[in-house]
Design a protein around this motif. Structure first.
Motif, short mmCIF file in Angstrom:
data_model
loop_
_atom_site.label_atom_id
_atom_site.label_comp_id
_atom_site.label_asym_id
_atom_site.label_seq_id
_atom_site.Cartn_x
_atom_site.Cartn_y
_atom_site.Cartn_z
N ALA A 131 -13.05 -11.50 27.81
CA ALA A 131 -12.34 -10.62 26.72
C ALA A 131 -10.88 -10.34 27.18
N VAL A 132 -10.11 -10.32 26.21
CA VAL A 132 -8.78 -9.65 26.19
C VAL A 132 -8.24 -8.67 25.43
N LYS A 133 -7.68 -7.97 25.57
CA LYS A 133 -7.67 -6.45 24.84
C LYS A 133 -5.98 -6.14 25.12
N VAL A 134 -5.43 -5.70 23.81
CA VAL A 134 -3.91 -4.88 23.99
C VAL A 134 -4.31 -3.52 24.88
N LYS A 135 -3.24 -3.54 25.63
CA LYS A 135 -3.27 -2.24 26.63
C LYS A 135 -2.42 -1.07 25.81
N ARG A 136 -2.83 -0.14 25.58
CA ARG A 136 -1.94 1.00 25.18
C ARG A 136 -2.25 2.44 25.91
N ARG A 137 -1.02 3.39 25.64
CA ARG A 137 -1.48 4.57 26.31
C ARG A 137 -1.72 5.73 25.15
N GLY A 150 1.16 -3.60 27.14
CA GLY A 150 1.04 -4.98 27.66
C GLY A 150 -0.39 -5.49 26.98
N ILE A 151 -1.00 -6.35 27.78
CA ILE A 151 -2.32 -6.73 27.71
C ILE A 151 -3.18 -6.77 28.77
N LEU A 170 -1.82 -7.14 32.48
CA LEU A 170 -0.22 -7.74 32.35
C LEU A 170 0.56 -6.80 31.56
N SER A 171 1.71 -6.17 32.27
CA SER A 171 2.36 -4.97 31.57
C SER A 171 3.67 -5.78 30.96
N ASN A 172 3.79 -5.37 29.79
CA ASN A 172 5.23 -5.62 29.25
C ASN A 172 5.29 -4.84 27.98
N ASP A 176 6.30 -8.46 20.40
CA ASP A 176 6.23 -9.83 19.87
C ASP A 176 5.64 -10.57 21.23
N HIS A 177 6.22 -10.35 22.23
CA HIS A 177 5.83 -10.97 23.31
C HIS A 177 3.96 -10.75 23.69
N CYS A 178 3.55 -9.57 23.62
CA CYS A 178 2.31 -9.35 23.78
C CYS A 178 1.57 -9.95 22.54
N GLU A 179 1.85 -10.06 21.39
CA GLU A 179 1.25 -10.77 20.18
C GLU A 179 1.03 -12.19 20.38
#
Length: 579
Positions: A131-137, A150-151, A170-172, A176-179
């Motif tokens: 799995a790959v997920k978008v990382k949000r706070r 990040g992701i 992977l934090s960024n 656009d980078h993460c997308e």
């Protein structure tokens, strides 16, 4: 909630923006050729430096990126996208290829930098990422949105027989980078064809001390959601509920079937899958026929008291391990037995016991008002106290290797199975007879109830325990939990077979209400007879009462299970009253 990245990320983004502006700026000089030459040299030097270092904006490593990845096939080691992420507390140069994600810490340019960087390079194989997920706070109670961090990659890691979930952050802060990274990773992960996307799930709510559904919600469902697997869940209400659904539901909508329960639930779902396959293929189950394979693989989440099928496939009783085997699409073909009486199919299964094993289960079923653990111990102790033999005629065909089995499976005319071998017959008194197509690992038998067979070797283990004293029989049972040979007794015979016929020669089997006179009878000469006229069989922990001769045949690789072939359970032996 994911942890927030370090403050250095903002500095990293500011550095990347300055680098982009620097690349877009054209050095010009109106003061003559010499200055233009110097400007060109400076530009060339700057470009060389930029090639050596990675930039935070994702770099699509393709000649014509606007055409999209589906039109271009990449070599396994060819970079697809590259960029800078913060992993842990350091910034890393991260590269994505078709097979792996590789990251290297960004080091100052020193004479030994290249050598040091190679030592610190790390990677994860994409075949191990599920799995790959978008990382949000997000704040408390917030369900959507949130600050982009990040992701995250979710990796399936092996630790012995256990499978564990491991997150790589992977934090960024660049959207656009993460997308671009997220879409590229999702496209690669969607290319693994064996991984299921839709599952039919059956949960037995009374299994696992009536906590099977909670076990599913807490440990299984979150992993399915993480892997974007749709689960159609049915909580069974009665015995045979899953079987009735499998006969009528549209299996084309699913990539597999999952059972959350004990051995009885697993046996019912496996029988339902195989019976549905015979119905779809037009097989006549009221004859001796050659069955066809099940259309869908079966996943087993252990939630019972013994879980011998799950332990035989996974090597361990652990819900997370079983769930990750399903998510990763690990598949293991297994042999299955068919049980027929008077030419009619009774059911499919993995193992069977007659005599002591059948009597113990029959007695436990007659005392279902007792708690499960108590009734099992009660049935075991009482059956041992009234240990009596069964007068049987036992016939079997030995398996002489894969060549014989292949020849047998090629016989599609439904003829007599004797054509592929000769029957050997034994007559006499037997305390217990076991027929098993799988090793039947469990906590009380870490080597297995049938350690000499495998999941898919095209044969069954036939274990006969002749008439002997109670003390010798108990010694035999105790050896299952040790490393000693449990079959090293003169009254035990083992055979590798492909067909078994068992015909009791008495008029009935053991009754629950044993008289005081029978309790004092000589166990070496007197079989117990009941007036019911049926014989108790323990089929995968489920009671099956058969009025006459039973024919058991093995069918190689008839069913596919989610899991891997494990020969021994990792768990240490514990006290268990299972048989």
């Amino acid at each position: 909630m994911f942890e927030s990245p370090c403050k250095s990320i903002s500095v990293l983004n500011a550095w990347s923006e300055s680098q982009e502006e620097l690349r877009e700026t054209q050095p010009v000089s109106p003061r003559g050729t010499r200055k233009r030459v110097k400007a060109k040299k400076k530009k060339r030097k700057q470009q060389q430096q930029n090639e050596k270092r990675s930039v935070s904006a994702p770099q699509l490593c393709t000649d014509d990126a606007d055409k999209g990845r589906p039109e271009k096939k990449y070599r396994p080691d060819e970079p697809i996208v590259r960029g800078i992420f913060q992993i842990g507390k350091k910034s890393h140069d991260v590269v994505l290829t078709e097979t792996r994600v590789t990251w290297t810490p960004i080091q100052p340019e020193t004479p030994t930098a290249d050598r040091d960087v190679k030592k610190q390079e790390e990677y994860v194989e994409l075949k191990d990422v599920f799995a790959v997920k978008v990382k949000r706070r997000r704040s408390v109670g917030q369900q959507t949105g949130g600050t982009l961090l990040g992701i995250t990659l979710f990796q399936c890691k092996n630790k012995g027989l256990k499978l564990k979930e491991h997150a790589i952050h992977l934090s960024n802060l660049s959207a656009d980078h993460c997308e671009i990274w997220f879409k590229s990773l999702k496209e690669i992960l969607s290319g693994f064809k064996n991984r299921p996307k839709s599952l039919k799930v059956f949960v037995n709510p009374i299994s696992h001390k009536k906590e099977a559904y909670r076990l599913y919600l807490d440990e299984v469902a979150p992993l399915f959601k993480l892997a974007d697997i749709e689960a159609d869940v049915t909580i069974t209400k009665r015995k045979g509920h899953a079987l009735s659904i499998l006969k009528d539901c549209s299996l084309e909508d699913y990539d597999g079937v999952v059972c959350v329960g004990g051995d009885g639930s697993v046996a019912e779902v496996a029988h339902g899958l195989l019976l549905r396959a015979q119905m779809d293929a037009g097989r006549d189950t009221d004859s001796i026929f050659t069955p066809v394979q099940a259309a869908l693989p079966l996943g087993i989440i252990p939630a019972g008291s013994t879980d011998v099928v799950a332990c035989s496939v996974h090597g361990i009783r652990r819900a997370v391990t079983a769930t990750l085997h399903i998510i990763m699409g690990h598949r293991q073909p297994v042999d299955v037995c068919s049980f027929s009486s008077m030419g009619r199919l009774l059911r499919f299964g993995f193992s069977a016991m007659f005599g002591f094993g059948g009597r113990t289960l029959a007695l436990a079923e007659r005392h279902r008002w007792m708690p499960p653990s108590q009734r099992r111990e009660f049935a075991l102790i009482k059956t041992l106290a009234n240990l009596k033999p069964e007068d049987c005629e036992l016939s079997f065909i030995t398996s002489r290797g894969a060549e014989d089995q292949t020849k047998a499976e090629r016989n599609r005319d439904g003829g007599d199975i004797c054509e592929d071998g000769s029957w050997q017959t034994r007559q006499g008194l037997f305390l217990n007879i076991s027929i098993m197509a799988i090793p039947c690992l469990c906590s009380m038998a870490p080597r297995g109830l049938a350690p000499n067979t495998r999941l898919n070797n095209g044969s069954m283990a036939l274990i006969t325990v002749g008439n002997t004293s109670r003390s010798e029989f108990i010694k035999h049972l105790k050896r299952y939990s040790s490393t000693n040979n449990q079959f090293g007794f003169s009254f035990i015979e083992t055979h590798t077979v492909k067909a078994v016929k068992l015909r009791p020669r008495s008029q009935g089997s053991w009754a629950d209400d044993v008289s005081e006179e029978n309790e004092e009878c000589d166990s070496k000469t007197v079989p117990i007879i009941s007036s019911e006229g049926t014989y108790a069989w323990n089929i995968d922990g489920d009671l099956l009462e058969v009025p006459s001769e039973l024919l058991i045949r093995v069918h190689p690789q008839l069913l596919t299970l989610f899991g891997a072939d494990m020969e021994e359970a990792e768990e240490s032996p514990v006290k268990c009253s299972c048989i």
